[in-house]
Design a protein around this motif. Structure first.
Motif, PDB file in Angstrom:
ATOM      1  N   ASP A   3     -56.702 -48.644  21.622  1.00  0.00           N
ATOM      2  CA  ASP A   3     -57.062 -48.550  20.031  1.00  0.00           C
ATOM      3  C   ASP A   3     -56.390 -49.582  19.129  1.00  0.00           C
ATOM      4  O   ASP A   3     -54.685 -49.950  19.649  1.00  0.00           O
ATOM      5  CB  ASP A   3     -56.633 -47.708  20.085  1.00  0.00           C
ATOM      6  N   MET A  55     -56.899 -52.658  15.730  1.00  0.00           N
ATOM      7  CA  MET A  55     -56.543 -53.412  14.773  1.00  0.00           C
ATOM      8  C   MET A  55     -56.009 -54.163  14.011  1.00  0.00           C
ATOM      9  O   MET A  55     -55.751 -53.871  12.870  1.00  0.00           O
ATOM     10  CB  MET A  55     -57.345 -52.175  13.273  1.00  0.00           C
ATOM     11  N   ARG A 115     -61.639 -58.147  22.542  1.00  0.00           N
ATOM     12  CA  ARG A 115     -61.511 -57.273  21.434  1.00  0.00           C
ATOM     13  C   ARG A 115     -63.230 -57.035  20.728  1.00  0.00           C
ATOM     14  O   ARG A 115     -64.180 -57.969  20.529  1.00  0.00           O
ATOM     15  CB  ARG A 115     -60.948 -57.969  20.250  1.00  0.00           C
ATOM     16  N   ASP A 148     -63.509 -55.112  17.454  1.00  0.00           N
ATOM     17  CA  ASP A 148     -63.596 -54.475  15.791  1.00  0.00           C
ATOM     18  C   ASP A 148     -62.045 -53.400  16.121  1.00  0.00           C
ATOM     19  O   ASP A 148     -61.198 -54.188  16.190  1.00  0.00           O
ATOM     20  CB  ASP A 148     -64.657 -53.484  15.567  1.00  0.00           C
ATOM     21  N   ASP A 149     -62.240 -51.794  16.284  1.00  0.00           N
ATOM     22  CA  ASP A 149     -61.260 -50.919  16.276  1.00  0.00           C
ATOM     23  C   ASP A 149     -60.546 -51.884  18.293  1.00  0.00           C
ATOM     24  O   ASP A 149     -59.534 -50.585  18.466  1.00  0.00           O
ATOM     25  CB  ASP A 149     -61.055 -50.580  15.681  1.00  0.00           C
ATOM     26  N   LYS A 150     -61.224 -51.909  19.249  1.00  0.00           N
ATOM     27  CA  LYS A 150     -60.591 -51.328  20.211  1.00  0.00           C
ATOM     28  C   LYS A 150     -60.343 -52.988  20.997  1.00  0.00           C
ATOM     29  O   LYS A 150     -60.876 -54.363  21.158  1.00  0.00           O
ATOM     30  CB  LYS A 150     -61.872 -51.478  21.497  1.00  0.00           C
ATOM     31  N   MET A 181     -55.012 -50.088   6.156  1.00  0.00           N
ATOM     32  CA  MET A 181     -56.392 -49.726   5.827  1.00  0.00           C
ATOM     33  C   MET A 181     -56.541 -48.697   4.960  1.00  0.00           C
ATOM     34  O   MET A 181     -55.988 -48.041   4.439  1.00  0.00           O
ATOM     35  CB  MET A 181     -57.006 -49.764   7.397  1.00  0.00           C
ATOM     36  N   ARG A 187     -52.873 -50.529  13.489  1.00  0.00           N
ATOM     37  CA  ARG A 187     -52.995 -51.816  12.373  1.00  0.00           C
ATOM     38  C   ARG A 187     -51.826 -52.860  12.596  1.00  0.00           C
ATOM     39  O   ARG A 187     -52.171 -53.906  13.014  1.00  0.00           O
ATOM     40  CB  ARG A 187     -53.249 -51.075  10.608  1.00  0.00           C
TER      41      ARG A 187
END
Length: 465
Positions: A90, A92, A110, A112-114, A142, A170
């Motif tokens: 994970d 971001m 990558r 998005d959030d991965k 976020m 993040r």
């Protein structure tokens, strides 16, 4: 965490949370060598990753509050729980420049959030490996489904760093779900005159060429959402509790006078809770009181809760956040739907502290909270409040009422035995509502099915128990 009032619609919540449905490790194809890119939590279906267990994070970074730029390398030590030709983390955060697995360059991408990582050769089941991710840029905050801000939140002199339930990704890559706990080392380099305050114990501080590096170690396992390295100009104080637990506090100079009474209570609160809940689970305690009014809540970051200001109910709030060291931090939930195990227990600890110090008793606080017939309050299912209500009043207040009703039903001796057994049996681990019910029934020698059905698994105001 202190209460957060929902601020967005269910439609926005769906857009922010749901995303594409990802694989549950339990249903992965037999023999697959690709780690699952989700742990299947219904509230945050993109959260967590399968195929490995993180044992330690070593996060080294430099951060300049003026430019808000970070340069970092996060090194994760993990054990493969299956053969792995690819796995995900994970993340971001800022731009990734390089990834290595056991010091060998790995392919990465990558989405998005991965962050997807493909090592040069397959990692065999049971193998311990390291993955190092180098990245640079502005980490930033976020927004959660309820409209609250989290992650890396810039302040006028540094950053306020909170991660429940998603924001840790993040600023560092990891397995960002409460069920994969690990130990941590933070190596934070900031401009001279600025302090970086993290979890655990400060093991070294050194200055060179206008920059100071603070090394913090969290030696007990920690869920990623509880990690912090909050940065700013702070007044530092160190002491010990009467029970000899080290206390480290950091407070923004602008808030020092108002914060003093609150900070003075920490040693006594920790020692009292130790007598009620069992031994304090960590190597140190304390608090970080920063000035970040845009945040609007406090969080139980492990060993050292972080506050965005001096709360109006300062003593109750510090008691709440310190209680989380037992309930939420040491004993952590397995799925986010069981958030009452965190917030209800911490709220009830506030009631116990009030009772202990000559304020309203837990019974009186129960009566005040139970009396109103507020329909939305009783219409939320406590055992599954939903992503919009997980940090609203029901998990906190109804969770506390559930515990007090249990105390009345089984008696003080059995009730406090249950609490101590809960913190002992699941120390540094994860648990569920079902686990708590089983423990309560075993300790009380009572069938509590109808009791917990009324309080946890049905909507509406319980009228008898």
């Amino acid at each position: 965490m202190t209460l957060r009032t929902p601020a967005v619609s269910a439609l926005m919540a769906a857009a922010l949370v749901a995303g594409p449905t990802l694989a549950d490790p339990a249903t992965a194809a037999p023999g697959s060598t690709v780690g699952a890119d989700s742990l299947g939590d219904p509230y945050f279906p993109r959260q967590g990753n399968g195929g490995f267990d993180v044992r330690h994070y070593d996060i080294a970074f430099a951060y300049d509050p003026g430019s808000r730029q970070m340069t970092a390398t996060a090194t994760l030590t993990a054990v493969a729980t299956q053969d792995l030709s690819r796995f995900s983390l994970d993340f971001m955060g800022p731009t990734v420049s390089a990834v290595t697995v056991d010091a060998v360059a790995a392919a990465f991408s990558r989405d998005d959030d991965k962050l997807f990582v493909t090592p040069k050769s397959v990692l065999r089941n049971g193998r311990t490996f390291t993955v190092a991710v180098s990245y640079a840029g502005e980490p930033g905050p976020m927004y959660d489904p309820d409209g609250s801000i989290e992650g890396w939140v810039p302040t006028d002199d540094g950053a306020f760093v909170v991660g429940e339930p998603q924001g840790s990704a993040r600023w560092f890559p990891g397995n960002n779900h409460p069920t994969d706990k690990a130990t941590f080392t933070f190596r934070a380099t900031v401009p001279d005159g600025t302090t970086a305050v993290g979890n655990g114990t400060l093991v070294s501080q050194s200055t060179r060429s206008g920059w100071t590096t603070f090394v913090w170690e969290s030696r007990e396992p920690m869920a990623t959402y509880l990690a912090t390295v909050t940065i700013g100009k702070f007044i530092i104080s160190e002491s010990t509790t009467p029970g000899n637990i080290p206390v480290y506090t950091a407070v923004d100079p602008r808030l020092a006078k108002r914060a003093a009474p609150m900070l003075a209570e920490i040693p006594d609160i920790v020692d009292y809770f130790s007598s009620v809940f069992g031994p304090y689970p960590f190597s140190s305690t304390g608090a970080i009181i920063d000035y970040a009014p845009q945040v609007g809540y406090a969080l139980e970051t492990q060993t050292r809760p972080v506050f965005c200001d001096v709360p109006s109910d300062a003593i109750g709030t510090i008691a709440h956040e310190l209680a989380h060291m037992w309930f939420g931090d040491s004993v952590s939930l397995t799925r986010w739907s069981d958030i009452w195990l965190n917030e209800g227990f911490a709220t009830y600890a506030e009631w116990l502290w009030s009772e202990h110090t000559g304020g309203p008793t837990a019974q009186k606080l129960f009566e005040r909270t139970y009396a109103p017939d507020k329909k939305p309050f009783w219409d939320v299912l406590l055992a599954d409040p939903g992503v919009l209500d997980m940090f609203d009043y029901p998990p906190y207040d109804r969770g506390a009422m559930t515990l007090h009703a249990l105390r009345v039903k089984v008696g003080d001796e059995i009730f406090f035995k249950i609490l101590k057994e809960w913190t002992r049996s699941y120390r540094f681990g994860n648990a569920t509502s079902a686990d708590f019910i089983r423990l309560a029934e075993r300790a009380s020698q009572q069938n509590l099915g109808s009791f917990f059905d009324a309080w946890l698994y049905r909507t509406g105001k319980p009228t008898s128990w």
